[in-house]
Design a protein around this motif. Sequence first.
Motif, PDB file in Angstrom:
ATOM      1  N   ASN A  73       0.840  -1.205   0.000  1.00 40.72           N
ATOM      2  CA  ASN A  73       0.000   0.000   0.000  1.00 40.72           C
ATOM      3  C   ASN A  73       0.875   1.256   0.000  1.00 40.72           C
ATOM      4  OD1 ASN A  73       0.595   0.609   2.834  1.00 40.72           O
ATOM      5  ND2 ASN A  73      -0.827  -1.045   3.335  1.00 40.72           N
ATOM      6  N   THR A  75       1.030   3.652   2.198  1.00 36.87           N
ATOM      7  CA  THR A  75       1.614   3.976   3.506  1.00 36.87           C
ATOM      8  C   THR A  75       2.936   3.239   3.700  1.00 36.87           C
ATOM      9  OG1 THR A  75      -0.666   4.129   4.321  1.00 36.87           O
ATOM     10  CG2 THR A  75       1.082   4.169   5.962  1.00 36.87           C
ATOM     11  N   LEU A  78       5.612   4.761   1.574  1.00 36.95           N
ATOM     12  CA  LEU A  78       6.165   5.969   2.201  1.00 36.95           C
ATOM     13  C   LEU A  78       7.155   5.620   3.304  1.00 36.95           C
ATOM     14  CD1 LEU A  78       3.181   8.466   2.656  1.00 36.95           C
ATOM     15  CD2 LEU A  78       5.435   9.025   1.743  1.00 36.95           C
ATOM     16  N   PHE A 100      -3.517  13.443   3.780  1.00 31.91           N
ATOM     17  CA  PHE A 100      -4.078  12.251   4.404  1.00 31.91           C
ATOM     18  C   PHE A 100      -3.143  11.814   5.526  1.00 31.91           C
ATOM     19  CE2 PHE A 100      -4.664   7.470   4.107  1.00 31.91           C
ATOM     20  CZ  PHE A 100      -5.865   7.471   4.814  1.00 31.91           C
ATOM     21  N   ALA A 102      -1.808   9.226   6.425  1.00 35.14           N
ATOM     22  CA  ALA A 102      -0.739   8.264   6.130  1.00 35.14           C
ATOM     23  C   ALA A 102       0.630   8.928   6.025  1.00 35.14           C
ATOM     24  CB  ALA A 102      -1.045   7.524   4.830  1.00 35.14           C
ATOM     25  N   THR A 103       0.683  10.174   5.545  1.00 31.83           N
ATOM     26  CA  THR A 103       1.963  10.876   5.405  1.00 31.83           C
ATOM     27  C   THR A 103       2.652  10.960   6.769  1.00 31.83           C
ATOM     28  OG1 THR A 103       0.798  12.224   3.762  1.00 31.83           O
ATOM     29  CG2 THR A 103       3.026  12.885   4.297  1.00 31.83           C
ATOM     30  N   VAL A 161       3.459  16.927  -0.697  1.00 34.78           N
ATOM     31  CA  VAL A 161       2.312  16.101  -1.095  1.00 34.78           C
ATOM     32  C   VAL A 161       1.573  16.803  -2.239  1.00 34.78           C
ATOM     33  CG1 VAL A 161       0.179  14.995  -0.301  1.00 34.78           C
ATOM     34  CG2 VAL A 161       2.069  15.332   1.312  1.00 34.78           C
ATOM     35  N   ASP A 187       5.323  12.570  -1.857  1.00 28.86           N
ATOM     36  CA  ASP A 187       4.086  11.810  -1.669  1.00 28.86           C
ATOM     37  C   ASP A 187       3.169  12.111  -2.865  1.00 28.86           C
ATOM     38  OD1 ASP A 187       1.662  10.689  -1.019  1.00 28.86           O
ATOM     39  OD2 ASP A 187       1.714  11.299   1.089  1.00 28.86           O
ATOM     40  N   SER A 211       0.029   5.486  -4.554  1.00 32.59           N
ATOM     41  CA  SER A 211      -0.932   4.581  -3.902  1.00 32.59           C
ATOM     42  C   SER A 211      -1.925   4.067  -4.944  1.00 32.59           C
ATOM     43  CB  SER A 211      -1.699   5.306  -2.796  1.00 32.59           C
ATOM     44  OG  SER A 211      -2.844   4.553  -2.424  1.00 32.59           O
ATOM     45  N   LYS A 216      -8.183   5.611  -5.431  1.00 28.90           N
ATOM     46  CA  LYS A 216      -7.210   6.393  -6.190  1.00 28.90           C
ATOM     47  C   LYS A 216      -7.507   6.280  -7.696  1.00 28.90           C
ATOM     48  CE  LYS A 216      -4.710   8.039  -2.737  1.00 28.90           C
ATOM     49  NZ  LYS A 216      -4.843   7.334  -1.499  1.00 28.90           N
ATOM     50  N   GLY A 223      -2.567  -1.183  -2.690  1.00 32.13           N
ATOM     51  CA  GLY A 223      -1.235  -1.263  -3.275  1.00 32.13           C
ATOM     52  C   GLY A 223      -0.536   0.077  -3.257  1.00 32.13           C
TER      53      GLY A 223
HETATM   54  C1  LIG Z   1      -3.893   7.413  -0.172  1.00 35.52           C
HETATM   55  C2  LIG Z   1      -2.773   8.221   0.364  1.00 35.52           C
HETATM   56  C3  LIG Z   1      -1.675   7.639   1.023  1.00 35.52           C
HETATM   57  C4  LIG Z   1      -1.605   6.222   1.459  1.00 35.52           C
HETATM   58  O1  LIG Z   1      -1.931   5.270   0.606  1.00 35.52           O
HETATM   59  P1  LIG Z   1      -2.605   3.877   1.055  1.00 35.52           P
HETATM   60  O2  LIG Z   1      -2.419   3.060  -0.159  1.00 35.52           O
HETATM   61  O3  LIG Z   1      -4.023   4.158   1.399  1.00 35.52           O
HETATM   62  O4  LIG Z   1      -1.818   3.340   2.228  1.00 35.52           O
HETATM   63  C5  LIG Z   1      -0.628   8.457   1.398  1.00 35.52           C
HETATM   64  N1  LIG Z   1      -0.652   9.776   1.183  1.00 35.52           N
HETATM   65  C6  LIG Z   1      -1.686  10.378   0.593  1.00 35.52           C
HETATM   66  C7  LIG Z   1      -1.632  11.842   0.374  1.00 35.52           C
HETATM   67  C8  LIG Z   1      -2.792   9.618   0.176  1.00 35.52           C
HETATM   68  O5  LIG Z   1      -3.839  10.233  -0.385  1.00 35.52           O
END
Ligand SMILES: *Cc1c(COP(=O)(O)O)cnc(C)c1O
Length: 398
Positions: A73, A75, A78, A100, A102-103, A161, A187, A211, A216, A223
């Motif tokens: 994924n 995340t 990253l 998001f 996840a960053t 990002v 990102d 991602s 997405k 993924g």
């Molecule tokens: C979706 C997203 C991620 C993480 O991706 P995942 O595949 O959901 O783990 C990271 N950063 C940003 C800005 C995202 O939109």
Amino acid sequence: MSSLEADFLQRLELVLGPPPVSLHEPVLGDIEGRLLQECVSSGYVSSIGPFVTRFESDLEAVTGARNAVAVVNGTSALQIALILAGVRPGDEVIMPALTFVATAAAAAHCGATPHFVDSDSGTLGLSPEAFRRELSKIGQRRHGVTFNKLTGSPIRAVVPVHVFGHPCDMSAICAVADEFGLSVVEDAAEALGSQLGGQPVGTFGACGVLSFNGNKIVTTGGGGAILTGDDELAQRAKHLTTTAKTPHPWEYVHDEVGFNFRMPNVNAALGCAQLEQLGGFLMSKRELYSKYSRAFQDSEDFSVLREPPNCRSNYWLQTIILQGEAVHHRDRLINAAHSIGIGVRPAWRNLHTLAPYSHCPRGALDNVEELSRRIINVPSGAALVQKVHRDRLERSRL
Ligand SMILES: *Cc1c(COP(=O)(O)O)cnc(C)c1O
């Protein structure tokens, strides 16, 4: 219902046709079915298989990156990219607060601390000016490393990002990063297909990250991928994400603490099918932007966010910015749309307001605090353009 709400819904329906319409639906069809069937028949569904290699070379072709490494994924992509960039426990990582979660989570998983810097109101991405201002204020150079003189921690990397797919100003951000000795991890999770000055995003920093989550522009179910121009980093990414096992026909030797992060073949098969259609998805999303922009053009309360100058955005998520006093009605507008089945949403909560990140160091965040109150994301799936054509056709037949 207020007249502002009625006006908002009417303009949305002009673009979208009759509800229900969700925020972002994947487009899945025959090509996906065919490649998935081929994958299942081959017996290789797990983390080794020809679709992984094919998906990676397809990604290299689309992005122009020298190497793409597919993982489970965005995340985890990253997290690995930050490790490759030299981020260690105790470090700080500069990032925007408007992204998001996840960053920030990826930095925290490395044992590092996010350090939030303000965003630019035009691109919605990290502001190069705010980035320079913050480092000039709190940064102290020692032996080529910039330390935060307030916390004593090394500031190791910056994660710009591309918010909602719109490229941020990478050349200015990279110049500041260079000046202060920071690595750049892009990102680009939301921005596959976006370009800045003709160069695909995700290829500006030491590493870039994509991602392929279900919402997405292109999905593999779940993924992600790490992009890098450096063959050694790519090799290390493959090693780290496959349990750090050294090559041997039958012996299990692992030379460091690794991760089980490689993308399974079955997800890669889905990805290959989706990438074949990326060009079409990009065209549909651009057409959808034009429709929104026409539907809202004479409004004083709403504007539609446009790609920054010198950029080609993938328009992953279409964005309405509330103007003037309309800012006070954001939640009511969102509720009104939900009540008739149109999936809209506000921007993410600014990360510095979330419990796990409220203690993190940060600069002044005036722009994001203002911006995030004004943002409403509206339905953006690539199939919507076709759906509207279909609805019109059906109504004309009645
Ligand atoms: C979706 C997203 C991620 C993480 O991706 P995942 O595949 O959901 O783990 C990271 N950063 C940003 C800005 C995202 O939109």
